[in-house]
Design a protein around this motif. Structure first.
Motif, PDB file in Angstrom:
ATOM      1  N   ASN A  13      20.502 -32.600   5.186  1.00  0.00           N
ATOM      2  CA  ASN A  13      19.898 -32.779   6.510  1.00  0.00           C
ATOM      3  C   ASN A  13      19.518 -31.446   7.132  1.00  0.00           C
ATOM      4  OD1 ASN A  13      20.135 -35.686   6.735  1.00  0.00           O
ATOM      5  ND2 ASN A  13      22.337 -35.319   6.749  1.00  0.00           N
ATOM      6  N   GLY A  14      19.110 -30.507   6.301  1.00  0.00           N
ATOM      7  CA  GLY A  14      18.784 -29.178   6.780  1.00  0.00           C
ATOM      8  C   GLY A  14      17.338 -29.025   7.225  1.00  0.00           C
ATOM      9  N   THR A  15      16.948 -27.798   7.346  1.00  0.00           N
ATOM     10  CA  THR A  15      15.613 -27.458   7.862  1.00  0.00           C
ATOM     11  C   THR A  15      14.489 -27.943   6.948  1.00  0.00           C
ATOM     12  OG1 THR A  15      15.757 -25.285   6.805  1.00  0.00           O
ATOM     13  CG2 THR A  15      16.459 -25.439   9.110  1.00  0.00           C
ATOM     14  N   THR A  16      14.647 -27.729   5.652  1.00  0.00           N
ATOM     15  CA  THR A  16      13.577 -28.144   4.740  1.00  0.00           C
ATOM     16  C   THR A  16      13.560 -29.661   4.562  1.00  0.00           C
ATOM     17  OG1 THR A  16      14.958 -27.722   2.796  1.00  0.00           O
ATOM     18  CG2 THR A  16      13.468 -25.950   3.504  1.00  0.00           C
ATOM     19  N   ALA A  17      14.724 -30.303   4.673  1.00  0.00           N
ATOM     20  CA  ALA A  17      14.762 -31.762   4.597  1.00  0.00           C
ATOM     21  C   ALA A  17      13.933 -32.362   5.725  1.00  0.00           C
ATOM     22  CB  ALA A  17      16.200 -32.264   4.657  1.00  0.00           C
ATOM     23  N   LEU A  18      14.017 -31.768   6.906  1.00  0.00           N
ATOM     24  CA  LEU A  18      13.220 -32.240   8.039  1.00  0.00           C
ATOM     25  C   LEU A  18      11.730 -32.092   7.758  1.00  0.00           C
ATOM     26  CD1 LEU A  18      12.926 -33.348  10.906  1.00  0.00           C
ATOM     27  CD2 LEU A  18      13.250 -31.004  11.757  1.00  0.00           C
ATOM     28  N   LEU A  19      11.328 -30.934   7.231  1.00  0.00           N
ATOM     29  CA  LEU A  19       9.901 -30.738   6.920  1.00  0.00           C
ATOM     30  C   LEU A  19       9.444 -31.727   5.850  1.00  0.00           C
ATOM     31  CD1 LEU A  19       9.245 -26.887   6.955  1.00  0.00           C
ATOM     32  CD2 LEU A  19       9.014 -28.565   8.800  1.00  0.00           C
ATOM     33  N   ALA A  20      10.260 -31.922   4.818  1.00  0.00           N
ATOM     34  CA  ALA A  20       9.909 -32.867   3.755  1.00  0.00           C
ATOM     35  C   ALA A  20       9.761 -34.275   4.318  1.00  0.00           C
ATOM     36  CB  ALA A  20      10.950 -32.838   2.642  1.00  0.00           C
ATOM     37  N   LEU A 154       9.479 -19.502  10.091  1.00  0.00           N
ATOM     38  CA  LEU A 154      10.358 -18.342  10.303  1.00  0.00           C
ATOM     39  C   LEU A 154      11.326 -18.610  11.449  1.00  0.00           C
ATOM     40  CD1 LEU A 154       7.670 -15.547  10.027  1.00  0.00           C
ATOM     41  CD2 LEU A 154       9.599 -15.872   8.463  1.00  0.00           C
ATOM     42  N   GLY A 155      12.466 -17.946  11.412  1.00  0.00           N
ATOM     43  CA  GLY A 155      13.423 -18.016  12.518  1.00  0.00           C
ATOM     44  C   GLY A 155      14.141 -19.343  12.636  1.00  0.00           C
ATOM     45  N   CYS A 156      14.312 -20.034  11.519  1.00  0.00           N
ATOM     46  CA  CYS A 156      14.922 -21.363  11.549  1.00  0.00           C
ATOM     47  C   CYS A 156      16.171 -21.395  10.681  1.00  0.00           C
ATOM     48  CB  CYS A 156      13.920 -22.413  11.091  1.00  0.00           C
ATOM     49  SG  CYS A 156      12.469 -22.535  12.145  1.00  0.00           S
ATOM     50  N   TYR A 157      17.244 -20.872  11.209  1.00  0.00           N
ATOM     51  CA  TYR A 157      18.504 -20.817  10.473  1.00  0.00           C
ATOM     52  C   TYR A 157      19.134 -22.207  10.335  1.00  0.00           C
ATOM     53  CZ  TYR A 157      23.237 -19.535   9.141  1.00  0.00           C
ATOM     54  OH  TYR A 157      24.426 -19.434   8.482  1.00  0.00           O
ATOM     55  N   SER A 158      19.019 -23.009  11.377  1.00  0.00           N
ATOM     56  CA  SER A 158      19.660 -24.319  11.384  1.00  0.00           C
ATOM     57  C   SER A 158      18.643 -25.415  11.706  1.00  0.00           C
ATOM     58  CB  SER A 158      20.781 -24.355  12.429  1.00  0.00           C
ATOM     59  OG  SER A 158      20.208 -24.288  13.730  1.00  0.00           O
ATOM     60  N   ARG A 159      19.077 -26.644  11.490  1.00  0.00           N
ATOM     61  CA  ARG A 159      18.223 -27.787  11.822  1.00  0.00           C
ATOM     62  C   ARG A 159      17.880 -27.777  13.314  1.00  0.00           C
ATOM     63  NH1 ARG A 159      16.893 -33.098   9.107  1.00  0.00           N
ATOM     64  NH2 ARG A 159      16.190 -34.371  10.829  1.00  0.00           N
ATOM     65  N   GLU A 163      14.088 -27.847  14.895  1.00  0.00           N
ATOM     66  CA  GLU A 163      13.741 -28.974  15.773  1.00  0.00           C
ATOM     67  C   GLU A 163      13.119 -28.501  17.084  1.00  0.00           C
ATOM     68  OE1 GLU A 163      17.484 -31.021  15.973  1.00  0.00           O
ATOM     69  OE2 GLU A 163      16.992 -32.300  14.252  1.00  0.00           O
ATOM     70  N   LYS A 164      13.371 -27.258  17.473  1.00  0.00           N
ATOM     71  CA  LYS A 164      12.820 -26.705  18.714  1.00  0.00           C
ATOM     72  C   LYS A 164      11.423 -26.115  18.518  1.00  0.00           C
ATOM     73  CE  LYS A 164      17.431 -25.445  20.298  1.00  0.00           C
ATOM     74  NZ  LYS A 164      18.373 -24.343  20.488  1.00  0.00           N
ATOM     75  N   THR A 165      10.895 -26.175  17.291  1.00  0.00           N
ATOM     76  CA  THR A 165       9.581 -25.593  16.986  1.00  0.00           C
ATOM     77  C   THR A 165       8.557 -26.689  16.755  1.00  0.00           C
ATOM     78  OG1 THR A 165       9.825 -25.589  14.569  1.00  0.00           O
ATOM     79  CG2 THR A 165      10.795 -23.707  15.788  1.00  0.00           C
ATOM     80  N   ASP A 166       7.329 -26.271  16.493  1.00  0.00           N
ATOM     81  CA  ASP A 166       6.297 -27.245  16.136  1.00  0.00           C
ATOM     82  C   ASP A 166       6.140 -27.380  14.614  1.00  0.00           C
ATOM     83  OD1 ASP A 166       5.038 -24.801  15.629  1.00  0.00           O
ATOM     84  OD2 ASP A 166       3.105 -25.475  16.404  1.00  0.00           O
ATOM     85  N   TYR A 167       7.009 -26.757  13.823  1.00  0.00           N
ATOM     86  CA  TYR A 167       6.919 -26.867  12.369  1.00  0.00           C
ATOM     87  C   TYR A 167       7.023 -28.311  11.870  1.00  0.00           C
ATOM     88  CZ  TYR A 167       7.410 -21.747  12.215  1.00  0.00           C
ATOM     89  OH  TYR A 167       7.248 -20.400  12.377  1.00  0.00           O
ATOM     90  N   PRO A 168       7.953 -29.139  12.392  1.00  0.00           N
ATOM     91  CA  PRO A 168       7.983 -30.535  11.935  1.00  0.00           C
ATOM     92  C   PRO A 168       6.679 -31.282  12.235  1.00  0.00           C
ATOM     93  CG  PRO A 168      10.058 -29.965  12.976  1.00  0.00           C
ATOM     94  CD  PRO A 168       9.104 -28.823  13.247  1.00  0.00           C
ATOM     95  N   ALA A 169       6.100 -31.041  13.387  1.00  0.00           N
ATOM     96  CA  ALA A 169       4.821 -31.679  13.725  1.00  0.00           C
ATOM     97  C   ALA A 169       3.708 -31.187  12.795  1.00  0.00           C
ATOM     98  CB  ALA A 169       4.459 -31.406  15.184  1.00  0.00           C
ATOM     99  N   GLN A 170       3.758 -29.904  12.437  1.00  0.00           N
ATOM    100  CA  GLN A 170       2.776 -29.374  11.484  1.00  0.00           C
ATOM    101  C   GLN A 170       2.919 -30.049  10.125  1.00  0.00           C
ATOM    102  OE1 GLN A 170       2.691 -25.059  11.113  1.00  0.00           O
ATOM    103  NE2 GLN A 170       3.176 -24.828  13.283  1.00  0.00           N
ATOM    104  N   ALA A 171       4.160 -30.261   9.683  1.00  0.00           N
ATOM    105  CA  ALA A 171       4.396 -30.910   8.388  1.00  0.00           C
ATOM    106  C   ALA A 171       3.884 -32.350   8.413  1.00  0.00           C
ATOM    107  CB  ALA A 171       5.874 -30.863   8.038  1.00  0.00           C
ATOM    108  N   TYR A 172       4.131 -33.054   9.509  1.00  0.00           N
ATOM    109  CA  TYR A 172       3.624 -34.421   9.639  1.00  0.00           C
ATOM    110  C   TYR A 172       2.099 -34.427   9.586  1.00  0.00           C
ATOM    111  CZ  TYR A 172       2.262 -38.820  11.745  1.00  0.00           C
ATOM    112  OH  TYR A 172       1.646 -40.015  11.983  1.00  0.00           O
ATOM    113  N   ALA A 173       1.485 -33.542  10.343  1.00  0.00           N
ATOM    114  CA  ALA A 173       0.016 -33.486  10.379  1.00  0.00           C
ATOM    115  C   ALA A 173      -0.563 -33.109   9.017  1.00  0.00           C
ATOM    116  CB  ALA A 173      -0.445 -32.477  11.441  1.00  0.00           C
ATOM    117  N   LEU A 174       0.098 -32.216   8.310  1.00  0.00           N
ATOM    118  CA  LEU A 174      -0.366 -31.837   6.972  1.00  0.00           C
ATOM    119  C   LEU A 174      -0.290 -33.042   6.031  1.00  0.00           C
ATOM    120  CD1 LEU A 174      -1.399 -29.527   5.170  1.00  0.00           C
ATOM    121  CD2 LEU A 174       0.992 -28.888   4.782  1.00  0.00           C
TER     122      LEU A 174
END
Length: 178
Positions: A13-20, A154-159, A163-174
């Motif tokens: 349930n880490g950072t990359t799991a969220l992006l995936a 970058l700058g994402c040590y923990s989930r 979650e406070k960034t727009d990276y998950p939204a970028q992954a969804y849009a991609l």
């Protein structure tokens, strides 16, 4: 399109799991077929370099979970590499699976594929991503695959950090846009 998502984090349930998960949600909503392998939880042995496979002419000496991955690799129109950045490169868990691509190299080069890189680093400095992006670029060059996007978080040590960034939204849009 058939998409293989290959993850390399030992954190379920880490950072990359969220992006995936976000990429997969978007891609499934767009009508694509997804197959996911979490390499950290699979039984995958390292390539021995014995070359008994002859790059796809014979079966690999290892009888492990790559046997299920090889057909999916060949069927896929796109591969999505999802990895945390550990010591300036892809995680060992995803790297062991990628190294085993050697077992079907010749077959993988017969049909061009598309690829995406989703990588997450705890550090905030761009240079920490050089190793993982260089490996990704060389892999695509070697296999004659096309880069179709990257999310380099970058700058994402923990989930909680990601979650406070727009990276998950970028992954969804991609995922939605492929």
């Amino acid at each position: 399109m058939k998409i293989l998502v290959l993850t390399g984090s030992p954190h379920k349930n880490g950072t990359t799991a969220l992006l995936a998960d976000q990429f997969i949600q978007g891609a499934e909503e767009a009508g694509h077929t997804i197959w996911r392998l979490d390499a950290a939880f699979a039984d995958i042995h390292p390539c021995l370099g014995c070359d008994k496979c002859r790059s796809g002419q014979h079966e690999c000496v290892w009888q492990d979970d790559m046997r299920a991955l090889y057909p999916k690799l060949l069927e896929a129109d796109m591969l999505v590499f999802v990895t945390p950045v550990y010591y300036h490169g892809a995680s060992a868990q995803i790297k062991v699976a990628i190294d085993r691509f050697h077992g079907i190299d010749d077959l993988l080069r017969q049909r061009p594929k598309k690829a995406i890189l989703l990588a997450v680093a705890a550090d905030t400095k761009d240079h920490v991503l050089r190793g993982v992006t260089a490996t990704y670029e060389e892999t695509l060059l070697y296999l004659h695959w096309q880069d179709c996007g990257r999310i380099l978080a970058l700058g994402c040590y923990s989930r909680e950090d990601i979650e406070k960034t727009d990276y998950p939204a970028q992954a969804y849009a991609l995922g939605r846009g492929v």
